[in-house]
Motif scaffolding. Structure first.
Motif, mmCIF file in Angstrom:
data_model
loop_
_atom_site.group_PDB
_atom_site.id
_atom_site.type_symbol
_atom_site.label_atom_id
_atom_site.label_comp_id
_atom_site.label_asym_id
_atom_site.label_seq_id
_atom_site.Cartn_x
_atom_site.Cartn_y
_atom_site.Cartn_z
ATOM 1 N N TRP A 1 0.837 -1.203 0.000
ATOM 2 C CA TRP A 1 0.000 0.000 0.000
ATOM 3 C C TRP A 1 0.870 1.250 0.000
ATOM 4 O O TRP A 1 0.635 2.197 -0.737
ATOM 5 N N GLN A 2 1.886 1.235 0.856
ATOM 6 C CA GLN A 2 2.788 2.384 0.951
ATOM 7 C C GLN A 2 3.646 2.541 -0.305
ATOM 8 O O GLN A 2 4.150 3.627 -0.575
ATOM 9 N N ALA A 3 3.798 1.464 -1.055
ATOM 10 C CA ALA A 3 4.635 1.502 -2.262
ATOM 11 C C ALA A 3 3.902 2.069 -3.476
ATOM 12 O O ALA A 3 4.545 2.408 -4.469
ATOM 13 N N ILE A 4 2.581 2.206 -3.393
ATOM 14 C CA ILE A 4 1.818 2.755 -4.523
ATOM 15 C C ILE A 4 2.347 4.153 -4.824
ATOM 16 O O ILE A 4 2.404 5.010 -3.962
ATOM 17 N N GLY A 5 2.763 4.348 -6.059
ATOM 18 C CA GLY A 5 3.288 5.637 -6.479
ATOM 19 C C GLY A 5 4.770 5.831 -6.199
ATOM 20 O O GLY A 5 5.356 6.808 -6.640
ATOM 21 N N LYS A 6 5.366 4.908 -5.458
ATOM 22 C CA LYS A 6 6.788 5.030 -5.127
ATOM 23 C C LYS A 6 7.635 3.981 -5.845
ATOM 24 O O LYS A 6 8.826 4.154 -5.990
ATOM 25 N N ILE A 7 6.997 2.890 -6.220
ATOM 26 C CA ILE A 7 7.680 1.828 -6.963
ATOM 27 C C ILE A 7 7.018 1.746 -8.336
ATOM 28 O O ILE A 7 5.799 1.888 -8.455
ATOM 29 N N ASP A 8 7.807 1.491 -9.333
ATOM 30 C CA ASP A 8 7.335 1.373 -10.713
ATOM 31 C C ASP A 8 6.099 0.463 -10.776
ATOM 32 O O ASP A 8 6.121 -0.659 -10.263
ATOM 33 N N PRO A 9 5.007 0.929 -11.405
ATOM 34 C CA PRO A 9 3.795 0.113 -11.510
ATOM 35 C C PRO A 9 4.031 -1.246 -12.179
ATOM 36 O O PRO A 9 3.352 -2.213 -11.841
ATOM 37 N N ASN A 10 4.986 -1.333 -13.085
ATOM 38 C CA ASN A 10 5.288 -2.629 -13.711
ATOM 39 C C ASN A 10 5.812 -3.623 -12.682
ATOM 40 O O ASN A 10 5.447 -4.800 -12.710
ATOM 41 N N ILE A 11 6.641 -3.148 -11.779
ATOM 42 C CA ILE A 11 7.155 -4.017 -10.715
ATOM 43 C C ILE A 11 6.022 -4.387 -9.761
ATOM 44 O O ILE A 11 5.906 -5.533 -9.332
ATOM 45 N N MET A 12 5.184 -3.414 -9.445
ATOM 46 C CA MET A 12 4.027 -3.694 -8.580
ATOM 47 C C MET A 12 3.159 -4.786 -9.209
ATOM 48 O O MET A 12 2.734 -5.711 -8.527
ATOM 49 N N ASN A 13 2.909 -4.665 -10.515
ATOM 50 C CA ASN A 13 2.045 -5.627 -11.203
ATOM 51 C C ASN A 13 2.700 -6.989 -11.377
ATOM 52 O O ASN A 13 2.014 -8.001 -11.440
ATOM 53 N N GLU A 14 4.002 -7.010 -11.447
ATOM 54 C CA GLU A 14 4.708 -8.273 -11.639
ATOM 55 C C GLU A 14 4.891 -9.025 -10.328
ATOM 56 O O GLU A 14 4.719 -10.238 -10.271
ATOM 57 N N LYS A 15 5.216 -8.305 -9.255
ATOM 58 C CA LYS A 15 5.624 -8.955 -8.001
ATOM 59 C C LYS A 15 4.618 -8.840 -6.857
ATOM 60 O O LYS A 15 4.380 -9.800 -6.141
ATOM 61 N N LEU A 16 4.048 -7.651 -6.662
ATOM 62 C CA LEU A 16 3.269 -7.411 -5.443
ATOM 63 C C LEU A 16 1.774 -7.686 -5.609
ATOM 64 O O LEU A 16 1.177 -8.391 -4.795
ATOM 65 N N ILE A 17 1.190 -7.117 -6.622
ATOM 66 C CA ILE A 17 -0.270 -7.204 -6.769
ATOM 67 C C ILE A 17 -0.759 -8.646 -6.926
ATOM 68 O O ILE A 17 -1.732 -9.031 -6.265
ATOM 69 N N PRO A 18 -0.115 -9.490 -7.764
ATOM 70 C CA PRO A 18 -0.592 -10.880 -7.841
ATOM 71 C C PRO A 18 -0.533 -11.609 -6.489
ATOM 72 O O PRO A 18 -1.425 -12.403 -6.178
ATOM 73 N N ALA A 19 0.493 -11.340 -5.710
ATOM 74 C CA ALA A 19 0.608 -11.984 -4.396
ATOM 75 C C ALA A 19 -0.522 -11.535 -3.471
ATOM 76 O O ALA A 19 -1.084 -12.348 -2.731
ATOM 77 N N ILE A 20 -0.875 -10.261 -3.534
ATOM 78 C CA ILE A 20 -1.964 -9.755 -2.695
ATOM 79 C C ILE A 20 -3.298 -10.324 -3.161
ATOM 80 O O ILE A 20 -4.121 -10.745 -2.355
ATOM 81 N N ILE A 21 -3.511 -10.352 -4.468
ATOM 82 C CA ILE A 21 -4.751 -10.931 -4.989
ATOM 83 C C ILE A 21 -4.876 -12.391 -4.544
ATOM 84 O O ILE A 21 -5.959 -12.846 -4.181
ATOM 85 N N GLY A 22 -3.753 -13.106 -4.532
ATOM 86 C CA GLY A 22 -3.760 -14.507 -4.115
ATOM 87 C C GLY A 22 -4.176 -14.731 -2.672
ATOM 88 O O GLY A 22 -4.567 -15.835 -2.296
ATOM 89 N N LEU A 23 -4.134 -13.690 -1.864
ATOM 90 C CA LEU A 23 -4.534 -13.814 -0.460
ATOM 91 C C LEU A 23 -6.057 -13.858 -0.267
ATOM 92 O O LEU A 23 -6.517 -14.004 0.856
ATOM 93 N N TYR A 24 -6.822 -13.740 -1.341
ATOM 94 C CA TYR A 24 -8.276 -13.751 -1.162
ATOM 95 C C TYR A 24 -8.762 -15.072 -0.574
ATOM 96 O O TYR A 24 -9.853 -15.141 -0.013
ATOM 97 N N LYS A 25 -7.934 -16.112 -0.643
ATOM 98 C CA LYS A 25 -8.291 -17.405 -0.047
ATOM 99 C C LYS A 25 -7.848 -17.504 1.412
ATOM 100 O O LYS A 25 -8.035 -18.530 2.049
ATOM 101 N N ASP A 26 -7.251 -16.436 1.929
ATOM 102 C CA ASP A 26 -6.774 -16.413 3.312
ATOM 103 C C ASP A 26 -7.932 -16.689 4.267
ATOM 104 O O ASP A 26 -9.059 -16.246 4.027
ATOM 105 N N PRO A 27 -7.684 -17.404 5.371
ATOM 106 C CA PRO A 27 -8.769 -17.697 6.313
ATOM 107 C C PRO A 27 -9.170 -16.525 7.215
ATOM 108 O O PRO A 27 -10.184 -16.614 7.916
ATOM 109 N N VAL A 28 -8.430 -15.410 7.174
ATOM 110 C CA VAL A 28 -8.668 -14.315 8.117
ATOM 111 C C VAL A 28 -9.443 -13.171 7.436
ATOM 112 O O VAL A 28 -8.941 -12.559 6.487
ATOM 113 N N PRO A 29 -10.654 -12.866 7.931
ATOM 114 C CA PRO A 29 -11.446 -11.791 7.316
ATOM 115 C C PRO A 29 -10.755 -10.431 7.275
ATOM 116 O O PRO A 29 -10.957 -9.666 6.336
#
Length: 144
Positions: free
Chosen positions: A38-66
């Protein structure tokens, strides 16, 4: 440190720490990873965000914690304008799944906000503003 060792070093260190935290078994560490991104939005290249960070966060939708689901929805809401088209489809699918399976009103609110929020580029905003100005000036001219 970033000014001493450079942006590349910082991004590599950041991604390594993010990857470490997002894979941890404790929910507060996974939440920390989301907050880091969240803090990296606008500070790290969006291509890097899309390659490394965002897919990992999207993958957490199966997490057991609301609380993790809630923060995923809030992160995606704030990151919507940097998410790539490929990640947008994955994010929509994850959010739709959360909307169906979660009974928490806060999660549902942010899921719906994000799903219905238009994805704007600076050009879209400029065009919309220009069209609004044209409409406003033509209405004013008609009144005269």
């Amino acid at each position: 440190m970033r000014s001493i060792f450079g942006q590349e070093w910082f991004v590599e260190l950041f991604i390594n720490k993010f990857t470490e935290f997002i894979a941890k078994p404790k929910c507060h560490e996974r939440l920390t990873a989301i907050l880091m991104a969240w803090q990296a939005i606008g500070k790290i290249d969006p291509n890097i965000m899309n390659e490394k960070l965002i897919p990992a966060i999207i993958g957490l939708y199966k997490d057991p914690v609301p609380n993790v689901w809630f923060n995923i929805a809030k992160f995606l809401d704030d990151a919507i304008n940097i998410i790539s088209d490929k990640n947008t489809e994955d994010a929509k699918q994850a959010l739709k799944t959360l909307a169906k399976t979660d009974s928490d009103d806060d999660v549902k609110f942010f899921v719906k906000e994000t799903l219905w929020k238009p994805k704007y580029t600076p050009e879209d905003f400029r065009d919309e503003l220009f069209n609004y100005c044209l409409l406003y000036t033509s209405d004013a001219a008609d009144e005269e």
